[in-house]
Enzyme design. Structure first.
Site, short mmCIF file in Angstrom:
data_model
loop_
_atom_site.label_atom_id
_atom_site.label_comp_id
_atom_site.label_asym_id
_atom_site.label_seq_id
_atom_site.Cartn_x
_atom_site.Cartn_y
_atom_site.Cartn_z
CD GLU A 16 -2.42 -1.03 1.94
OE1 GLU A 16 -3.37 0.12 3.22
OE2 GLU A 16 -4.40 -2.05 1.55
CD GLU B 229 -3.23 -5.87 3.09
OE1 GLU B 229 -4.50 -5.69 3.83
OE2 GLU B 229 -2.17 -6.08 2.93
#
Ligand code: AHR
Length: 517
Positions: free
Chosen positions: A200, A321
């Protein structure tokens, strides 16, 4: 004579018309056609896991330490290892998550008593004592019989640090890092293959722009070397849900020979109003399933972008994820992301795995967040107790799709309607294993209606059929330490071939997996 013809014709029309009608929301029948052969393999890595240094995922979930009274092998809980071995988890992503970009791996090797402590700033501000580090993680993967997926630190780590971690893990000759590994008790290299270059990086991994990250990726990935026969599978930190620009920039700016996969994260949640994990009304039930189905279209858009730059599908889409994200359970640390797991989560898992199977040509790895005690967990632990969630049972039932051949399908079915909105009530996936057995996973999200389904299996008009059903009394039925078997799979024997078609009824809010020999 004419009349006789008319009635004969009507009879043929009635018999050959699929059970589903095109118009009615009140219809409760579906029709599935499955091809006899396929060309794509559903990688078992789609059934992968993600475990972060967050709440009680690692500490208390896997790791209890050498001196614990909880039965363990070299500090790792035996009950958890056994449960995860039973579902053959193919890979485990670690150490984060957001934690990955503030983790300095050298703090987690050597004498545990001498390891520095740090603050886990992302997750509850608790002290991380680094007692679970590289050797402990690799030991866990060996006990689980699973492939490690390690996510390196781009956000706050150096290129040298990441490069040295790879050398420590994978080099068998004489070098500063392999010598250090030997000093720390491990003679041979582990040969880690799957390597994430940051997490991220548009957010907790450094708040970078896509352009900046792409340049950083090129530098970091250059120094993640291949040692011996081991070839790293490098995964670029990908987009947040529908940030298509991020995917486009990475596909454009990173040479494809430098990147084996590009990741994608999507959580099924309303960030402004997550809602409870149990005790919800039908509005919230509907909203969660709608959001779960919504990402299917978004994945297609990411794949279209990837196709534009990589029509040969060299670069995998790694959905590393995903899962549900609700309000934490009352009274628990908000930074620990501890939530219950109900039949609704089992439906989310079933739907997601069905649509990832269907995209296995490009999606070659996925990791549910997170395995134990965090978000859409498969397992809860409390002291020496352990309980398996409905999501665990989906992973158990769906094992049959691991490395099987995807069988193309067409599905017509009724909608699940609430107020003025509707969702497809049924989802299906079909595969053939190496012994020629067909497996069908069928999900009915309608909380109020059982749905009849006719399945036309091309090339098969009769066979032995066995199955398992996961269903529950309520939409939010769940397992707890007090009642660990509220939602568990049961044998399903009600699927039968009739006139060459397989027929069964899928109960409201349930999942069925069938095996056709
Ligand atoms: O899974 C919890 C967090 O969600 C991860 O640390 C991060 O990558 C994501 O935002």
């Amino acid at each position: 004579m004419k009349t006789l013809h008319f009635f004969a014709l009507m009879l043929i029309i009635v018999i050959s018309t699929p059970l589903v009608s095109q118009d009615g929301n009140n219809e409760t029948s579906a029709y599935l056609t499955v091809d006899a052969t396929g060309t794509e393999t559903i990688s078992r890595h789609i059934y992968g896991h993600f475990s972060e240094h967050l709440g009680h995922c690692i500490y208390g979930g896997y790791w209890v330490g050498y001196d614990s009274e909880i039965p363990n092998t070299r500090g790792i809980r035996n009950d958890v290892v056994e449960a995860l071995r039973n579902i053959a988890i193919p890979n485990l992503r670690w150490p984060g998550g957001c934690f990955a970009d503030e983790y300095h791996w050298m703090d987690g090797i050597g004498d545990p008593a001498a390891r520095p402590k740090m603050v886990n700033t992302h997750w509850g501000g608790v002290t991380e004592d680094n007692s679970f580090g590289t050797h402990e993680f690799m030991e866990l993967c060996e006990q689980l019989g699973t492939e490690p997926v390690i996510c390196g630190n781009v956000g706050s780590g150096t290129i040298k640090e990441m490069s040295q971690w790879v050398e420590y893990l994978n080099f068998d000759g004489i070098s500063p890092m392999s010598d250090l590994r030997r000093v720390n008790g491990r003679e041979s290299a582990w040969g880690v293959k799957y390597w994430g270059v940051g997490n991220e990086n548009w957010g907790c991994g450094g708040n970078m722009t896509a352009d900046f990250y792409a340049d950083q990726y090129r530098r970091y990935a250059t120094y993640c070397r291949n040692y011996g026969d081991n070839r790293l599978f490098k995964i670029a930190g990908g987009a947040n849900s529908e940030d298509f620009g991020w995917t486009e920039t990475l596909m454009k700016k990173i040479p494809h020979h430098m990147m084996n996969g590009i990741s994608l994260h999507y959580y099924t949640t309303d960030w402004n109003n997550k809602g409870p994990a149990t005790g919800f009304g039908e509005d919230h039930y509907f909203d969660v399933l709608k959001r779960c189905l919504h990402i299917e279209g978004a994945i297609d858009q990411h794949m279209e972008i990837m196709d534009k730059f990589d029509p040969e599908k060299r670069v995998a889409l790694v959905f590393d994820e995903w899962g549900t994200w609700y309000d934490v359970e009352p009274g628990t640390n908000p930074g620990f992301l501890y939530q219950q797991n109900s039949m609704r989560d089992a439906l989310v898992a079933g739907l997601t795995l069905n649509y990832l199977n269907a995209r296995c040509e490009r999606v070659r790895m996925a990791n549910i967040a997170q395995t134990i005690n965090v978000l859409q967990a498969l397992i809860f632990t409390d002291g020496d107790q352990m309980v398996l969630t409905p999501t665990y049972h989906i992973y158990d039932m769906y094992q049959v799709h691991h490395d099987a051949t995807l069988l193309p399908q067409t599905l017509e079915g009724p909608d699940y309607v609430l107020d003025s909105e509707s969702l497809p009530a049924i989802s299906a996936s079909a595969s053939m294993d190496q012994d020629g057995r067909i497996h069908l996973s069928l999900v009915n999200i309608d909380p109020g209606k059982a749905i009849d389904i006719q399945v036309e299996l091309k090339g098969k008009s009769s066979a032995k059929v066995t199955g398992q059903l996961l269903s529950s009394e309520m939409m939010d039925s769940h397992n707890s330490f007090a009642q660990p078997e509220e939602v568990v799979p049961v044998v399903f024997e009600e699927a039968r071939f009739k006139k060459g078609k397989l027929e069964l009824t899928i109960p409201a809010h349930s999942v069925i997996v069938l095996q056709v020999d």
